[in-house]
Write a protein that holds these residues in place. Structure first.
Motif, PDB file in Angstrom:
ATOM      1  N   ASP A  45       0.869  -1.180   0.000  1.00 53.54           N
ATOM      2  CA  ASP A  45       0.000   0.000   0.000  1.00 53.54           C
ATOM      3  C   ASP A  45       0.901   1.224   0.000  1.00 53.54           C
ATOM      4  OD1 ASP A  45      -2.369   1.727   0.379  1.00 53.54           O
ATOM      5  OD2 ASP A  45      -3.339  -0.115   1.064  1.00 53.54           O
ATOM      6  N   LEU A  46       0.348   2.398   0.197  1.00 48.50           N
ATOM      7  CA  LEU A  46       1.125   3.628   0.054  1.00 48.50           C
ATOM      8  C   LEU A  46       2.027   3.936   1.243  1.00 48.50           C
ATOM      9  CD1 LEU A  46      -1.607   5.909  -1.578  1.00 48.50           C
ATOM     10  CD2 LEU A  46       0.431   4.971  -2.693  1.00 48.50           C
ATOM     11  N   GLY A  68       5.817  -5.622   4.769  1.00 46.81           N
ATOM     12  CA  GLY A  68       5.052  -4.485   4.290  1.00 46.81           C
ATOM     13  C   GLY A  68       5.892  -3.683   3.310  1.00 46.81           C
ATOM     14  N   ILE A  69       5.283  -3.264   2.206  1.00 48.80           N
ATOM     15  CA  ILE A  69       6.006  -2.531   1.174  1.00 48.80           C
ATOM     16  C   ILE A  69       5.178  -1.329   0.749  1.00 48.80           C
ATOM     17  CG2 ILE A  69       7.069  -2.610  -1.107  1.00 48.80           C
ATOM     18  CD1 ILE A  69       7.329  -5.610  -0.803  1.00 48.80           C
ATOM     19  N   ALA A  70       5.807  -0.158   0.756  1.00 46.92           N
ATOM     20  CA  ALA A  70       5.171   1.036   0.223  1.00 46.92           C
ATOM     21  C   ALA A  70       5.329   1.051  -1.286  1.00 46.92           C
ATOM     22  CB  ALA A  70       5.791   2.291   0.830  1.00 46.92           C
ATOM     23  N   CYS A  71       4.242   1.220  -2.002  1.00 51.79           N
ATOM     24  CA  CYS A  71       4.294   1.189  -3.467  1.00 51.79           C
ATOM     25  C   CYS A  71       3.163   2.026  -4.041  1.00 51.79           C
ATOM     26  CB  CYS A  71       4.180  -0.250  -3.964  1.00 51.79           C
ATOM     27  SG  CYS A  71       4.093  -0.427  -5.757  1.00 51.79           S
ATOM     28  N   GLN A  77       8.296   2.372 -11.917  1.00 50.87           N
ATOM     29  CA  GLN A  77       9.504   2.075 -11.158  1.00 50.87           C
ATOM     30  C   GLN A  77       9.169   1.562  -9.762  1.00 50.87           C
ATOM     31  OE1 GLN A  77      12.346   5.267 -10.898  1.00 50.87           O
ATOM     32  NE2 GLN A  77      13.745   4.127  -9.582  1.00 50.87           N
ATOM     33  N   SER A  78       8.160   2.172  -9.137  1.00 48.29           N
ATOM     34  CA  SER A  78       7.741   1.733  -7.818  1.00 48.29           C
ATOM     35  C   SER A  78       7.238   0.293  -7.857  1.00 48.29           C
ATOM     36  CB  SER A  78       6.648   2.668  -7.280  1.00 48.29           C
ATOM     37  OG  SER A  78       6.269   2.313  -5.969  1.00 48.29           O
ATOM     38  N   VAL A  79       6.501  -0.046  -8.902  1.00 55.24           N
ATOM     39  CA  VAL A  79       5.986  -1.417  -9.046  1.00 55.24           C
ATOM     40  C   VAL A  79       7.137  -2.400  -9.261  1.00 55.24           C
ATOM     41  CG1 VAL A  79       4.599  -2.957 -10.494  1.00 55.24           C
ATOM     42  CG2 VAL A  79       3.720  -0.694  -9.866  1.00 55.24           C
ATOM     43  N   ARG A  80       8.089  -2.047 -10.120  1.00 54.51           N
ATOM     44  CA  ARG A  80       9.238  -2.935 -10.355  1.00 54.51           C
ATOM     45  C   ARG A  80      10.017  -3.180  -9.070  1.00 54.51           C
ATOM     46  NH1 ARG A  80       9.694   0.103 -15.217  1.00 54.51           N
ATOM     47  NH2 ARG A  80      11.226   1.487 -14.224  1.00 54.51           N
ATOM     48  N   GLN A  81      10.233  -2.121  -8.301  1.00 57.03           N
ATOM     49  CA  GLN A  81      10.970  -2.263  -7.049  1.00 57.03           C
ATOM     50  C   GLN A  81      10.215  -3.138  -6.059  1.00 57.03           C
ATOM     51  OE1 GLN A  81      11.530   1.868  -5.997  1.00 57.03           O
ATOM     52  NE2 GLN A  81      13.449   2.031  -7.123  1.00 57.03           N
ATOM     53  N   MET A  82       8.892  -2.977  -6.020  1.00 57.25           N
ATOM     54  CA  MET A  82       8.076  -3.804  -5.124  1.00 57.25           C
ATOM     55  C   MET A  82       8.198  -5.274  -5.481  1.00 57.25           C
ATOM     56  SD  MET A  82       4.920  -5.601  -5.250  1.00 57.25           S
ATOM     57  CE  MET A  82       3.837  -4.779  -6.430  1.00 57.25           C
ATOM     58  N   VAL A  83       8.105  -5.602  -6.762  1.00 55.09           N
ATOM     59  CA  VAL A  83       8.189  -6.993  -7.204  1.00 55.09           C
ATOM     60  C   VAL A  83       9.559  -7.580  -6.873  1.00 55.09           C
ATOM     61  CG1 VAL A  83       8.218  -8.482  -9.249  1.00 55.09           C
ATOM     62  CG2 VAL A  83       6.408  -6.780  -8.969  1.00 55.09           C
ATOM     63  N   GLY A 132      -2.581   1.179 -12.931  1.00 55.17           N
ATOM     64  CA  GLY A 132      -1.950   0.456 -11.833  1.00 55.17           C
ATOM     65  C   GLY A 132      -2.174  -1.036 -11.931  1.00 55.17           C
ATOM     66  N   MET A 133      -3.375  -1.432 -12.316  1.00 53.51           N
ATOM     67  CA  MET A 133      -3.658  -2.862 -12.451  1.00 53.51           C
ATOM     68  C   MET A 133      -2.830  -3.464 -13.590  1.00 53.51           C
ATOM     69  SD  MET A 133      -7.244  -4.826 -12.225  1.00 53.51           S
ATOM     70  CE  MET A 133      -7.259  -4.351 -10.494  1.00 53.51           C
TER      71      MET A 133
END
Length: 275
Positions: A45-46, A68-71, A77-83, A132-133
């Motif tokens: 989540d944010l 927990g991950i902020a994304c 880029q935020s999505v790639r880092q989260m994955v 986002g999806m």
């Protein structure tokens, strides 16, 4: 098949699940349910602090690894880092609940009449609910393909992505001290989820990746009594859903219990779509 074998099909031990929108009314329940079934859960989540705190709670209650991950799901880029973080810290990705959506911080603009709806507001909602999806599905699906072990992606739509809202329900309806309706941008963004799911289910089937839609009906979350009564009168089961009633559907779609199910849209709406 023995009863015990059937029940084992729902177990998620050794699997890692990502839940975007993990701090929402439904997101928290989805995280809880997945962890209770044995999955390692990435609460996404944010807020970094809030996702970390909730993940720590899940670890204590269910004795499984959670992070927990902020994304920002609208930021590639935020999505790639989260994955990459999930893959690195929890070891692979097997289940994705593509659940993040927004209804905007500006409720007056969000609930504005269609005839006066601003393009800027429309794009802000679409950026999260559709872009986002797409970004989360793309990044996690690519990771699943690289792993070569398949997986399950569940994408959250809404009954109003399939049906037009009955505007009579919203006469005198309020939520968070604001008059409410169901704006077109929400319906259109949630309809897109169903189309994306159908496409990805066919596209990724050769890789063993199942993609399904979860379509909730109205979920009670503090709406005023007038709205609750009018909505319930439109539902065959005669009431709104409680958030926990969506969890069983998620566990079914996430687990081997649905191993031959893909491209499906699972309604959990008390029968509203049948009327």
């Amino acid at each position: 098949m023995e009863k015990a074998d059937c029940l084992r099909m729902f177990e998620l031990n050794g699997r890692t699940a990502i839940v975007t929108g993990g701090l929402g009314i439904l997101g928290r329940r989805f995280c809880e349910g997945l962890a209770s079934a044995g999955a390692q859960v990435a609460v996404v989540d944010l807020s970094r602090e809030e996702t970390a705190a909730y993940a720590a709670e899940l670890e204590v209650r269910h004795h499984t690894s959670c992070i927990g991950i902020a994304c920002n799901v609208a930021d590639p880029q935020s999505v790639r880092q989260m994955v990459e973080q999930v893959d690195s810290e929890l070891g692979g990705i097997h289940i994705v609940l593509n659940n993040a959506a927004t209804k905007s911080d500006d409720l007056e603009q969000f609930f504005a009449p269609f005839e006066h709806y601003s393009l800027a507001q429309w794009r802000r909602i679409m950026e999260v609910n559709v872009d986002g999806m797409f970004l989360v599905a793309q990044a996690t699906g690519r990771k699943m393909i690289d792993q070569g072990s398949g997986g399950s992606i569940i994408q959250t739509s809404s009954i109003y992505g399939l049906l037009g809202p009955d505007e009579r329900i919203y006469e005198g309806a309020r939520y968070l001290n604001a008059s409410i309706n169901s704006p077109a941008v929400y319906s259109v963004s949630k309809a897109a989820v169903v189309g994306l799911t159908a496409y990805l289910a066919a596209h990724w089937a050769p890789h063993g990746i199942r993609v399904n839609t979860l379509t909730p009906g109205g979920v009670f979350s503090g709406q005023n009594e007038r709205f609750v009564e009018r909505y319930a009168a439109r539902v065959p089961l005669g009431r709104m859903a409680h958030p926990d009633e969506l969890v069983g559907a998620v566990l079914y779609l996430a687990s081997d219990a649905s191993s031959y199910v893909t491209g499906h849209n699972l309604y959990v709406d008390g029968g509203l779509h049948a009327w």
